[in-house]
Enzyme design. Structure first.
Site, mmCIF file in Angstrom:
data_model
loop_
_atom_site.group_PDB
_atom_site.id
_atom_site.type_symbol
_atom_site.label_atom_id
_atom_site.label_comp_id
_atom_site.label_asym_id
_atom_site.label_seq_id
_atom_site.Cartn_x
_atom_site.Cartn_y
_atom_site.Cartn_z
ATOM 1 N N CYS A 46 -0.440 4.202 2.023
ATOM 2 C CA CYS A 46 -0.301 4.023 3.465
ATOM 3 C C CYS A 46 1.152 4.162 3.922
ATOM 4 O O CYS A 46 1.437 4.790 4.924
ATOM 5 C CB CYS A 46 -0.773 2.630 3.881
ATOM 6 S SG CYS A 46 -2.292 2.111 3.099
ATOM 7 N N ASP A 47 2.078 3.557 3.187
ATOM 8 C CA ASP A 47 3.440 3.403 3.706
ATOM 9 C C ASP A 47 4.519 4.200 2.970
ATOM 10 O O ASP A 47 5.674 4.185 3.386
ATOM 11 C CB ASP A 47 3.815 1.908 3.708
ATOM 12 C CG ASP A 47 2.919 1.119 4.664
ATOM 13 O OD1 ASP A 47 2.466 1.708 5.660
ATOM 14 O OD2 ASP A 47 2.667 -0.066 4.407
ATOM 15 N N CYS A 59 0.837 -1.198 0.000
ATOM 16 C CA CYS A 59 0.000 0.000 0.000
ATOM 17 C C CYS A 59 0.874 1.251 0.000
ATOM 18 O O CYS A 59 1.384 1.663 1.045
ATOM 19 C CB CYS A 59 -0.939 -0.024 1.215
ATOM 20 S SG CYS A 59 -2.023 1.411 1.269
HETATM 21 C C1 LIG Z 1 0.373 -3.675 4.215
HETATM 22 C C2 LIG Z 1 -0.826 -2.776 4.338
HETATM 23 C C3 LIG Z 1 -0.715 -1.580 5.037
HETATM 24 C C4 LIG Z 1 -1.811 -0.732 5.162
HETATM 25 N N1 LIG Z 1 -1.678 0.417 5.870
HETATM 26 C C5 LIG Z 1 -2.722 1.268 5.973
HETATM 27 C C6 LIG Z 1 -2.584 2.522 6.665
HETATM 28 O O1 LIG Z 1 -1.519 2.857 7.176
HETATM 29 N N2 LIG Z 1 -3.676 3.326 6.715
HETATM 30 C C7 LIG Z 1 -4.874 3.009 6.114
HETATM 31 O O2 LIG Z 1 -5.826 3.777 6.208
HETATM 32 N N3 LIG Z 1 -5.021 1.839 5.457
HETATM 33 C C8 LIG Z 1 -3.982 0.974 5.359
HETATM 34 N N4 LIG Z 1 -4.112 -0.181 4.641
HETATM 35 C C9 LIG Z 1 -5.393 -0.462 3.980
HETATM 36 C C10 LIG Z 1 -6.408 -0.964 5.002
HETATM 37 O O3 LIG Z 1 -5.821 -2.029 5.719
HETATM 38 C C11 LIG Z 1 -7.694 -1.416 4.324
HETATM 39 O O4 LIG Z 1 -8.193 -0.394 3.496
HETATM 40 C C12 LIG Z 1 -8.744 -1.777 5.351
HETATM 41 O O5 LIG Z 1 -8.251 -2.757 6.251
HETATM 42 C C13 LIG Z 1 -10.015 -2.304 4.703
HETATM 43 O O6 LIG Z 1 -10.906 -2.638 5.714
HETATM 44 P P1 LIG Z 1 -12.085 -3.708 5.505
HETATM 45 O O7 LIG Z 1 -12.762 -3.799 6.822
HETATM 46 O O8 LIG Z 1 -12.878 -3.335 4.315
HETATM 47 O O9 LIG Z 1 -11.385 -5.079 5.122
HETATM 48 P P2 LIG Z 1 -10.191 -5.922 5.757
HETATM 49 O O10 LIG Z 1 -9.357 -5.131 6.673
HETATM 50 O O11 LIG Z 1 -9.567 -6.577 4.585
HETATM 51 O O12 LIG Z 1 -10.958 -7.030 6.628
HETATM 52 C C14 LIG Z 1 -11.683 -8.044 6.024
HETATM 53 C C15 LIG Z 1 -12.228 -8.963 7.086
HETATM 54 O O13 LIG Z 1 -13.134 -9.900 6.496
HETATM 55 C C16 LIG Z 1 -12.895 -11.183 7.024
HETATM 56 N N5 LIG Z 1 -13.410 -12.179 6.071
HETATM 57 C C17 LIG Z 1 -12.996 -12.433 4.817
HETATM 58 N N6 LIG Z 1 -13.707 -13.460 4.280
HETATM 59 C C18 LIG Z 1 -14.600 -13.842 5.251
HETATM 60 C C19 LIG Z 1 -15.603 -14.842 5.322
HETATM 61 N N7 LIG Z 1 -15.839 -15.691 4.306
HETATM 62 N N8 LIG Z 1 -16.332 -14.952 6.463
HETATM 63 C C20 LIG Z 1 -16.111 -14.118 7.508
HETATM 64 N N9 LIG Z 1 -15.173 -13.137 7.491
HETATM 65 C C21 LIG Z 1 -14.420 -13.015 6.379
HETATM 66 C C22 LIG Z 1 -11.397 -11.214 7.267
HETATM 67 O O14 LIG Z 1 -11.053 -12.222 8.193
HETATM 68 C C23 LIG Z 1 -11.183 -9.802 7.814
HETATM 69 O O15 LIG Z 1 -11.450 -9.782 9.177
HETATM 70 C C24 LIG Z 1 -3.047 -1.069 4.547
HETATM 71 C C25 LIG Z 1 -3.168 -2.280 3.842
HETATM 72 C C26 LIG Z 1 -2.078 -3.129 3.734
HETATM 73 C C27 LIG Z 1 -2.229 -4.430 2.988
#
Ligand SMILES: Cc1cc2nc3c(=O)[nH]c(=O)nc-3n(C[C@H](O)[C@H](O)[C@H](O)COP(=O)(O)OP(=O)(O)OC[C@H]3O[C@@H](n4cnc5c(N)ncnc54)[C@H](O)[C@@H]3O)c2cc1C
Length: 309
Positions: free
Chosen positions: A137-138, A134
């Site tokens: 982010c980083d 990302c």
């Molecule tokens: C390396 C890295 C660094 C990052 N740093 C930052 C940062 O500094 N600042 C920032 O704002 N964003 C950052 N991001 C981006 C941020 O992490 C995402 O935008 C954010 O986490 C998305 O949130 P979400 O809740 O949509 O999904 P996710 O965080 O992807 O969570 C998805 C969830 O769904 C669950 N899930 C999946 N399939 C199923 C299923 N079949 N049944 C039940 N549960 C399921 C998973 O277990 C997980 O808990 C970073 C991303 C990465 C990869």
């Protein structure tokens, strides 16, 4: 008999947990299915510096754990379980998990997206310590440093161009001789004096130091003659795309060809009444914790309204 609940939230990242906070405070007693990556993508990063409210930054795992505690304080129930099958054609909706069966009147899908990784053991080792997927982010952590971006498509060109704001040199590593990116993105990258190219090459290993854990280089293999070389860099960014975790809903919900769930404009409503999608699973554009949390809030408010109706 399946466990019946008014609202089930799938996913425990920022979108799922924010939805849980709002839904629990609205006394909907939501059940959160945490999935295999409890806490979501932020659990694989170290420092989060752009989430409002934390002047000195906060670690990714701590941020999502705090969100979970906040939701639990109002009565949300977290289950360490993953949905493996759903039926959204029947009412109440049916969900089968590894451990159990559930039915619910409303469903919030917050299953996120997964960055594509190379699958190297060294990549896993240095994740959050020089390896990232990302740039938004980083990138900030790589001021005046040299880095590598892996990939040859639009994502890689975009990430590399963005990273030149911070890094003095960005090398795009791609396994083919030509890039897949659109002409305009290629031209933009090629005309940037800070961007260099290492074509016909694949990263074979990420090299670094142990104490403190940090990246110092990447070993590249030339696919034409199998020779290897080491490029000294401070960071490695994957620019090979993301995959929304939406397979479970294929054929049941409207999706873009890339698998992102389609929601109505200015809403988290999907094409099935009572099913809402929030966070990265429906957002290929912003992909940030704050935008995921914002849409999680929207989903909970919309689910509450739906359940009242
Ligand atoms: C390396 C890295 C660094 C990052 N740093 C930052 C940062 O500094 N600042 C920032 O704002 N964003 C950052 N991001 C981006 C941020 O992490 C995402 O935008 C954010 O986490 C998305 O949130 P979400 O809740 O949509 O999904 P996710 O965080 O992807 O969570 C998805 C969830 O769904 C669950 N899930 C999946 N399939 C199923 C299923 N079949 N049944 C039940 N549960 C399921 C998973 O277990 C997980 O808990 C970073 C991303 C990465 C990869």
């Amino acid at each position: 008999m399946p466990n019946h609940h008014r609202l089930i939230i799938m996913g425990s990242g920022p979108a799922g947990s924010t939805a849980a906070i709002y839904a629990a405070r609205a006394e909907l007693n939501p059940v959160v299915l945490e999935g295999l990556q409890a806490g979501g993508q932020l659990t694989i990063t170290t420092e989060v510096e752009n989430y409002p409210g934390f002047a000195n930054g906060i670690s990714g795992p701590e941020l999502v754990e705090t969100m979970k505690l906040q939701a639990e304080r109002f009565g949300a129930i977290y289950r360490p379980d993953e949905a493996v099958q759903v039926d959204l054609a029947q009412r109440p909706f049916y969900i089968q998990t590894h451990e159990s069966e559930y039915t619910c009147e409303a469903l919030i899908i917050a299953t996120g997206a997964s960055a594509r990784w190379l699958g190297l053991a060294s990549e896993k080792k240095f994740m959050g310590h020089g390896v990232s997927a990302c740039a938004t982010c980083d990138g900030f952590f790589f001021r005046e440093k040299e880095i590598v971006v892996v990939g040859g498509g639009d994502t890689a060109m975009e990430e590399a161009t963005f990273l030149t704001k911070f890094a003095t040199k960005v090398t795009i590593v791609h396994r083919r001789g030509e890039l897949r990116a659109s002409r305009i993105m290629q031209e933009k990258a090629m005309s940037n004096p800070r961007i260099h190219f290492a074509l016909h090459k694949i990263p074979e290993e990420i090299i670094g130091e142990e104490y403190p854990l940090r990246v110092t280089g990447v070993k590249l293999r030339d696919v034409r003659d199998n020779t290897t070389s080491v490029l000294s860099v401070d960071g490695v960014f994957m620019g090979i795309g993301h995959e929304p975790n939406s397979k479970l809903f294929q054929g049941q919900l409207d999706m873009e060809p890339t698998g992102y769930i389609i929601t109505q404009s200015k809403s988290t409503a999907t094409n099935v009444k009572g099913v809402f999608a929030a966070g990265d699973v429906q957002d290929h554009r912003y992909r940030q914790a704050i935008t995921a949390a914002g849409s999680g809030c929207m989903a909970a408010l919309e689910a509450e309204k739906f359940l009242e109706g």
